[in-house]
Design a protein around this motif. Structure first.
Motif, mmCIF file in Angstrom:
data_model
loop_
_atom_site.group_PDB
_atom_site.id
_atom_site.type_symbol
_atom_site.label_atom_id
_atom_site.label_comp_id
_atom_site.label_asym_id
_atom_site.label_seq_id
_atom_site.Cartn_x
_atom_site.Cartn_y
_atom_site.Cartn_z
ATOM 1 N N CYS A 217 0.833 -1.204 0.000
ATOM 2 C CA CYS A 217 0.000 0.000 0.000
ATOM 3 C C CYS A 217 0.870 1.257 0.000
ATOM 4 O O CYS A 217 1.865 1.326 0.712
ATOM 5 N N SER A 218 0.447 2.232 -0.803
ATOM 6 C CA SER A 218 1.119 3.527 -0.848
ATOM 7 C C SER A 218 0.105 4.624 -0.585
ATOM 8 O O SER A 218 -1.040 4.537 -1.028
ATOM 9 N N PHE A 219 0.557 5.665 0.107
ATOM 10 C CA PHE A 219 -0.309 6.775 0.473
ATOM 11 C C PHE A 219 0.378 8.089 0.145
ATOM 12 O O PHE A 219 1.585 8.228 0.325
ATOM 13 N N LEU B 296 -5.038 12.251 3.275
ATOM 14 C CA LEU B 296 -4.395 11.025 2.825
ATOM 15 C C LEU B 296 -4.991 10.610 1.496
ATOM 16 O O LEU B 296 -6.212 10.499 1.364
ATOM 17 N N GLU B 297 -4.143 10.375 0.517
ATOM 18 C CA GLU B 297 -4.569 9.757 -0.731
ATOM 19 C C GLU B 297 -4.226 8.278 -0.603
ATOM 20 O O GLU B 297 -3.139 7.932 -0.131
ATOM 21 N N SER C 242 -9.048 -1.147 1.703
ATOM 22 C CA SER C 242 -8.425 -2.071 2.653
ATOM 23 C C SER C 242 -7.105 -1.497 3.167
ATOM 24 O O SER C 242 -6.775 -1.659 4.341
ATOM 25 N N CYS C 243 -6.376 -0.801 2.312
ATOM 26 C CA CYS C 243 -5.116 -0.175 2.729
ATOM 27 C C CYS C 243 -5.369 0.910 3.769
ATOM 28 O O CYS C 243 -4.720 0.938 4.819
ATOM 29 N N LEU D 14 -4.353 1.106 7.855
ATOM 30 C CA LEU D 14 -3.548 2.215 8.357
ATOM 31 C C LEU D 14 -4.278 2.969 9.466
ATOM 32 O O LEU D 14 -3.721 3.213 10.541
ATOM 33 N N LEU D 15 -5.530 3.338 9.214
ATOM 34 C CA LEU D 15 -6.292 4.084 10.217
ATOM 35 C C LEU D 15 -6.482 3.272 11.492
ATOM 36 O O LEU D 15 -6.419 3.816 12.593
ATOM 37 N N GLY D 16 -6.735 1.978 11.336
ATOM 38 C CA GLY D 16 -6.908 1.122 12.504
ATOM 39 C C GLY D 16 -5.712 1.163 13.436
ATOM 40 O O GLY D 16 -5.837 1.030 14.651
#
Length: 112
Positions: free
Chosen positions: A24-26, A58-59, A64-65, A69-71
């Motif tokens: 995953c990339s943000f 955040l982009e 699911s990514c 991350l937020l979790g």
């Protein structure tokens, strides 16, 4: 912001910073410029709910990514998630929804 920077391989960029985390990339923008998209009344309403705050945009490539991350990064923090689909959701409720509905996708939850 520190939690985001520690959540993966973080690098600063000219326009967006980048966070890589597994597959995953943000894109990360902590400049606060995203608040320009809000009316002053909306910003004032947010301040009334949570006090002074830092806006981080955040982009993300997939729900699911961002869910994973937020979790991790919002645990124990106070704030609001703007889904960009008409909802501002308190972090505690976001985490509760992740628990109740592990596949929750806010892009399709409006009006359900």
């Amino acid at each position: 912001m520190a939690r985001l920077q520690q959540a993966g391989a973080y690098s600063e960029g000219e326009i967006f910073d980048r966070l890589d985390r597994g597959e995953c990339s943000f894109g990360v923008d902590a400049s606060g410029d995203v608040l320009d998209e809000f009316d002053q009344e909306e910003v004032d309403e947010i301040r009334q709910k949570i006090g002074e705050f830092q806006a981080i945009m955040l982009e993300y490539s997939g729900v699911s990514c961002i869910r994973d991350l937020l979790g991790e990064v919002i645990q124990g923090l106070s704030g609001l998630l703007d889904t960009n689909y008409g909802e501002l959701i308190e972090y505690g409720e976001v985490l509760a929804r992740f628990q109740r509905e592990p596949l929750w996708d806010w892009r399709f939850a409006v009006g359900e």
